[in-house]
Design a protein around this motif. Structure first.
Motif, PDB file in Angstrom:
ATOM      1  N   LEU A  38       0.893  -1.210   0.064  1.00 57.79           N
ATOM      2  CA  LEU A  38      -0.037   0.039   0.118  1.00 57.79           C
ATOM      3  C   LEU A  38       0.870   1.252  -0.110  1.00 57.79           C
ATOM      4  O   LEU A  38       0.690   2.320  -0.552  1.00 57.79           O
ATOM      5  CB  LEU A  38      -1.094  -0.044   1.449  1.00 57.79           C
ATOM      6  CG  LEU A  38      -2.090  -1.104   1.145  1.00 57.79           C
ATOM      7  CD1 LEU A  38      -2.666  -1.073   2.604  1.00 57.79           C
ATOM      8  CD2 LEU A  38      -2.904  -0.719   0.052  1.00 57.79           C
ATOM      9  N   ALA A  39       1.868   1.377   0.611  1.00 60.81           N
ATOM     10  CA  ALA A  39       2.649   2.561   0.978  1.00 60.81           C
ATOM     11  C   ALA A  39       3.585   2.783  -0.351  1.00 60.81           C
ATOM     12  O   ALA A  39       3.536   3.933  -0.974  1.00 60.81           O
ATOM     13  CB  ALA A  39       3.743   2.159   2.015  1.00 60.81           C
ATOM     14  N   SER A  40       3.911   1.735  -1.045  1.00 64.55           N
ATOM     15  CA  SER A  40       4.695   1.790  -2.519  1.00 64.55           C
ATOM     16  C   SER A  40       3.961   2.655  -3.508  1.00 64.55           C
ATOM     17  O   SER A  40       4.332   3.371  -4.207  1.00 64.55           O
ATOM     18  CB  SER A  40       5.063   0.516  -2.992  1.00 64.55           C
ATOM     19  OG  SER A  40       3.867  -0.216  -3.429  1.00 64.55           O
ATOM     20  N   HIS A  41       2.592   2.574  -3.219  1.00 66.15           N
ATOM     21  CA  HIS A  41       1.704   3.350  -4.330  1.00 66.15           C
ATOM     22  C   HIS A  41       1.808   4.929  -3.899  1.00 66.15           C
ATOM     23  O   HIS A  41       1.426   5.626  -5.037  1.00 66.15           O
ATOM     24  CB  HIS A  41       0.181   2.945  -4.102  1.00 66.15           C
ATOM     25  CG  HIS A  41      -0.070   1.716  -4.623  1.00 66.15           C
ATOM     26  ND1 HIS A  41       0.199   0.485  -3.892  1.00 66.15           N
ATOM     27  CD2 HIS A  41      -0.662   1.298  -5.966  1.00 66.15           C
ATOM     28  CE1 HIS A  41      -0.064  -0.511  -4.760  1.00 66.15           C
ATOM     29  NE2 HIS A  41      -0.592  -0.085  -5.906  1.00 66.15           N
ATOM     30  N   PHE A  42       2.489   5.327  -2.903  1.00 70.06           N
ATOM     31  CA  PHE A  42       2.657   6.850  -2.801  1.00 70.06           C
ATOM     32  C   PHE A  42       3.966   7.291  -2.809  1.00 70.06           C
ATOM     33  O   PHE A  42       4.098   8.611  -2.528  1.00 70.06           O
ATOM     34  CB  PHE A  42       1.777   7.053  -1.333  1.00 70.06           C
ATOM     35  CG  PHE A  42       0.488   6.487  -1.112  1.00 70.06           C
ATOM     36  CD1 PHE A  42      -0.699   7.110  -2.080  1.00 70.06           C
ATOM     37  CD2 PHE A  42       0.073   5.712  -0.253  1.00 70.06           C
ATOM     38  CE1 PHE A  42      -1.757   6.409  -1.919  1.00 70.06           C
ATOM     39  CE2 PHE A  42      -1.228   5.215  -0.137  1.00 70.06           C
ATOM     40  CZ  PHE A  42      -2.158   5.690  -0.897  1.00 70.06           C
ATOM     41  N   TYR A  43       4.775   6.316  -3.042  1.00 78.19           N
ATOM     42  CA  TYR A  43       6.293   6.870  -2.976  1.00 78.19           C
ATOM     43  C   TYR A  43       6.726   6.809  -4.325  1.00 78.19           C
ATOM     44  O   TYR A  43       6.598   5.611  -5.006  1.00 78.19           O
ATOM     45  CB  TYR A  43       7.097   5.710  -2.259  1.00 78.19           C
ATOM     46  CG  TYR A  43       8.795   6.109  -2.168  1.00 78.19           C
ATOM     47  CD1 TYR A  43       9.090   7.166  -1.231  1.00 78.19           C
ATOM     48  CD2 TYR A  43       9.470   5.163  -2.558  1.00 78.19           C
ATOM     49  CE1 TYR A  43      10.553   7.351  -1.297  1.00 78.19           C
ATOM     50  CE2 TYR A  43      11.019   5.314  -2.661  1.00 78.19           C
ATOM     51  CZ  TYR A  43      11.214   6.494  -2.001  1.00 78.19           C
ATOM     52  OH  TYR A  43      12.727   6.827  -1.822  1.00 78.19           O
ATOM     53  N   ASN A  44       7.373   7.910  -4.657  1.00 77.90           N
ATOM     54  CA  ASN A  44       7.997   7.942  -6.167  1.00 77.90           C
ATOM     55  C   ASN A  44       9.570   7.481  -6.088  1.00 77.90           C
ATOM     56  O   ASN A  44      10.679   8.105  -5.471  1.00 77.90           O
ATOM     57  CB  ASN A  44       8.126   9.320  -6.477  1.00 77.90           C
ATOM     58  CG  ASN A  44       8.395   9.674  -7.814  1.00 77.90           C
ATOM     59  OD1 ASN A  44       9.366   9.246  -8.383  1.00 77.90           O
ATOM     60  ND2 ASN A  44       7.688  10.460  -8.536  1.00 77.90           N
ATOM     61  N   THR A  45       9.682   6.183  -6.658  1.00 78.66           N
ATOM     62  CA  THR A  45      10.910   5.665  -6.632  1.00 78.66           C
ATOM     63  C   THR A  45      11.906   6.293  -7.371  1.00 78.66           C
ATOM     64  O   THR A  45      13.201   6.032  -7.249  1.00 78.66           O
ATOM     65  CB  THR A  45      10.517   4.149  -7.056  1.00 78.66           C
ATOM     66  OG1 THR A  45      10.222   4.122  -8.310  1.00 78.66           O
ATOM     67  CG2 THR A  45       9.942   3.334  -6.043  1.00 78.66           C
ATOM     68  N   GLU A  46      11.586   6.853  -8.402  1.00 77.90           N
ATOM     69  CA  GLU A  46      12.582   7.765  -9.297  1.00 77.90           C
ATOM     70  C   GLU A  46      13.093   9.023  -8.584  1.00 77.90           C
ATOM     71  O   GLU A  46      14.169   8.927  -8.792  1.00 77.90           O
ATOM     72  CB  GLU A  46      11.700   8.034 -10.642  1.00 77.90           C
ATOM     73  CG  GLU A  46      11.461   6.767 -11.468  1.00 77.90           C
ATOM     74  CD  GLU A  46      10.860   7.423 -12.787  1.00 77.90           C
ATOM     75  OE1 GLU A  46      10.569   8.536 -13.155  1.00 77.90           O
ATOM     76  OE2 GLU A  46      10.305   6.577 -13.452  1.00 77.90           O
ATOM     77  N   LEU A  47      12.392   9.649  -8.119  1.00 78.94           N
ATOM     78  CA  LEU A  47      12.946  10.854  -7.436  1.00 78.94           C
ATOM     79  C   LEU A  47      13.084  10.483  -5.944  1.00 78.94           C
ATOM     80  O   LEU A  47      13.639  11.346  -5.334  1.00 78.94           O
ATOM     81  CB  LEU A  47      11.703  11.806  -7.095  1.00 78.94           C
ATOM     82  CG  LEU A  47      11.225  12.385  -8.729  1.00 78.94           C
ATOM     83  CD1 LEU A  47      10.077  13.346  -8.729  1.00 78.94           C
ATOM     84  CD2 LEU A  47      12.247  13.149  -9.597  1.00 78.94           C
ATOM     85  N   LYS A  48      12.946   9.288  -5.480  1.00 75.17           N
ATOM     86  CA  LYS A  48      12.968   9.090  -4.035  1.00 75.17           C
ATOM     87  C   LYS A  48      12.584   9.912  -3.023  1.00 75.17           C
ATOM     88  O   LYS A  48      13.194  10.363  -2.213  1.00 75.17           O
ATOM     89  CB  LYS A  48      14.682   8.853  -4.070  1.00 75.17           C
ATOM     90  CG  LYS A  48      15.324   7.571  -4.633  1.00 75.17           C
ATOM     91  CD  LYS A  48      16.605   7.480  -4.427  1.00 75.17           C
ATOM     92  CE  LYS A  48      17.368   6.369  -5.229  1.00 75.17           C
ATOM     93  NZ  LYS A  48      16.683   5.200  -5.435  1.00 75.17           N
ATOM     94  N   LEU A  49      11.154  10.164  -3.006  1.00 78.81           N
ATOM     95  CA  LEU A  49      10.644  10.870  -2.253  1.00 78.81           C
ATOM     96  C   LEU A  49       8.939  10.586  -2.176  1.00 78.81           C
ATOM     97  O   LEU A  49       8.538  10.007  -3.171  1.00 78.81           O
ATOM     98  CB  LEU A  49      10.835  12.506  -2.482  1.00 78.81           C
ATOM     99  CG  LEU A  49      10.501  12.845  -3.932  1.00 78.81           C
ATOM    100  CD1 LEU A  49       8.832  13.230  -4.239  1.00 78.81           C
ATOM    101  CD2 LEU A  49      11.148  14.338  -4.266  1.00 78.81           C
ATOM    102  N   TRP A  50       8.435  11.267  -0.882  1.00 79.01           N
ATOM    103  CA  TRP A  50       6.866  11.154  -1.102  1.00 79.01           C
ATOM    104  C   TRP A  50       6.515  12.582  -1.367  1.00 79.01           C
ATOM    105  O   TRP A  50       6.514  13.567  -0.854  1.00 79.01           O
ATOM    106  CB  TRP A  50       6.972  11.039   0.465  1.00 79.01           C
ATOM    107  CG  TRP A  50       7.167   9.893   1.152  1.00 79.01           C
ATOM    108  CD1 TRP A  50       8.411   9.552   1.639  1.00 79.01           C
ATOM    109  CD2 TRP A  50       6.477   8.396   1.241  1.00 79.01           C
ATOM    110  NE1 TRP A  50       8.296   8.512   2.005  1.00 79.01           N
ATOM    111  CE2 TRP A  50       7.560   7.590   1.810  1.00 79.01           C
ATOM    112  CE3 TRP A  50       5.177   7.975   0.586  1.00 79.01           C
ATOM    113  CZ2 TRP A  50       7.173   6.197   2.146  1.00 79.01           C
ATOM    114  CZ3 TRP A  50       4.959   6.504   1.043  1.00 79.01           C
ATOM    115  CH2 TRP A  50       5.886   5.770   1.728  1.00 79.01           C
ATOM    116  N   PRO A  51       5.622  12.457  -2.575  1.00 78.65           N
ATOM    117  CA  PRO A  51       5.318  13.678  -3.521  1.00 78.65           C
ATOM    118  C   PRO A  51       4.264  14.440  -2.594  1.00 78.65           C
ATOM    119  O   PRO A  51       4.210  15.739  -2.648  1.00 78.65           O
ATOM    120  CB  PRO A  51       4.837  13.219  -4.668  1.00 78.65           C
ATOM    121  CG  PRO A  51       5.418  11.570  -4.942  1.00 78.65           C
ATOM    122  CD  PRO A  51       5.461  11.277  -3.517  1.00 78.65           C
TER     123      PRO A  51
END
Length: 232
Positions: A38-51
């Protein structure tokens, strides 16, 4: 009007069934990757941040303003409770009920605050999995003594919303027709606050479920203590 409560039915519907549901959900989250998924849907792996961590809606409106709204309601409840002890007050007949509601509304958040300062479960944004430097620790995992307290579990913000489930028990005796209105108010407020924090990366879904369980069962216990004479 004195309302009598069937103890067997009450215990089954308010203690046993919610407890079974909580344990099943807890085990599901503990032994699966549901929280991380669930958390992975809100984390931007490319930018490495929580938008949406600092977004005006999630941070300013739902987090900060939402918290102050709950505090304001709490002050209003305190004033109602104090008014009930004045002579000839329209609320004087509800002194015991308002005392219960005040204590039940405080119990959940206070228990959550205590646990947050003693548990080693970290927020998603603290984890190495999501750009932080902390390990992912679940409820039954062994704890390294060198680790610091996580200050994240259970969820304090959703607990502020879930504390309103105490309204269910309040209305159960004062105005039974509104009891589910009270329950819905607590669930909606809690899940809005909880989902908002999940989007920001502040909490996992399991943190919110635990907060709900604490608020529900603490309110239930106080209700049974305060109104034990009305059980048959």
């Amino acid at each position: 009007m004195q309302i009598t409560i069937n103890s067997i039915s009450f215990i089954k519907n308010h203690l046993l069934l919610p407890l079974i549901a909580f344990v099943v959900l807890l085990l599901c989250m503990e032994f699966t990757q549901l929280d991380l998924w669930l958390a992975s849907h809100f984390y931007n792996t490319e930018l490495k941040l929580w938008p949406y961590r600092e977004h005006w809606l999630t941070q300013t409106v739902l987090h900060k303003a939402g918290r102050y709204i709950v505090y304001t309601i709490g002050v209003m409840l305190l004033l109602c409770w104090l008014t009930a002890f004045r002579s000839k007050s329209a609320l004087s007949g509800y002194r015991k009920h308002l005392t219960f509601l005040l204590l039940a509304s405080l119990a959940g958040p206070l228990i959550i605050t205590y646990l947050k300062s003693h548990t080693h479960i970290y927020c998603p944004w603290d984890l190495a999995l999501f750009g932080g430097n902390k390990p992912h620790i679940r409820l039954f995992d062994a704890i390294d003594n060198r680790l610091t307290v996580g200050h994240c579990f259970p969820s304090g913000h959703s607990g502020l919303g879930f504390t309103f489930v105490s309204l269910y028990f309040f209305f159960l005796l004062v105005k039974p027709i509104y009891k589910y209105h009270g329950l819905v108010a607590g669930l909606v407020a809690g899940f809005i606050f909880g989902i908002n924090q999940e989007i920001r990366g502040a909490h996992f879904f399991s943190h919110d479920v635990f907060a709900l369980a604490i608020c529900w069962f603490s309110s239930l216990l106080l209700f049974m203590i305060f109104f034990c004479r009305q059980f048959k």
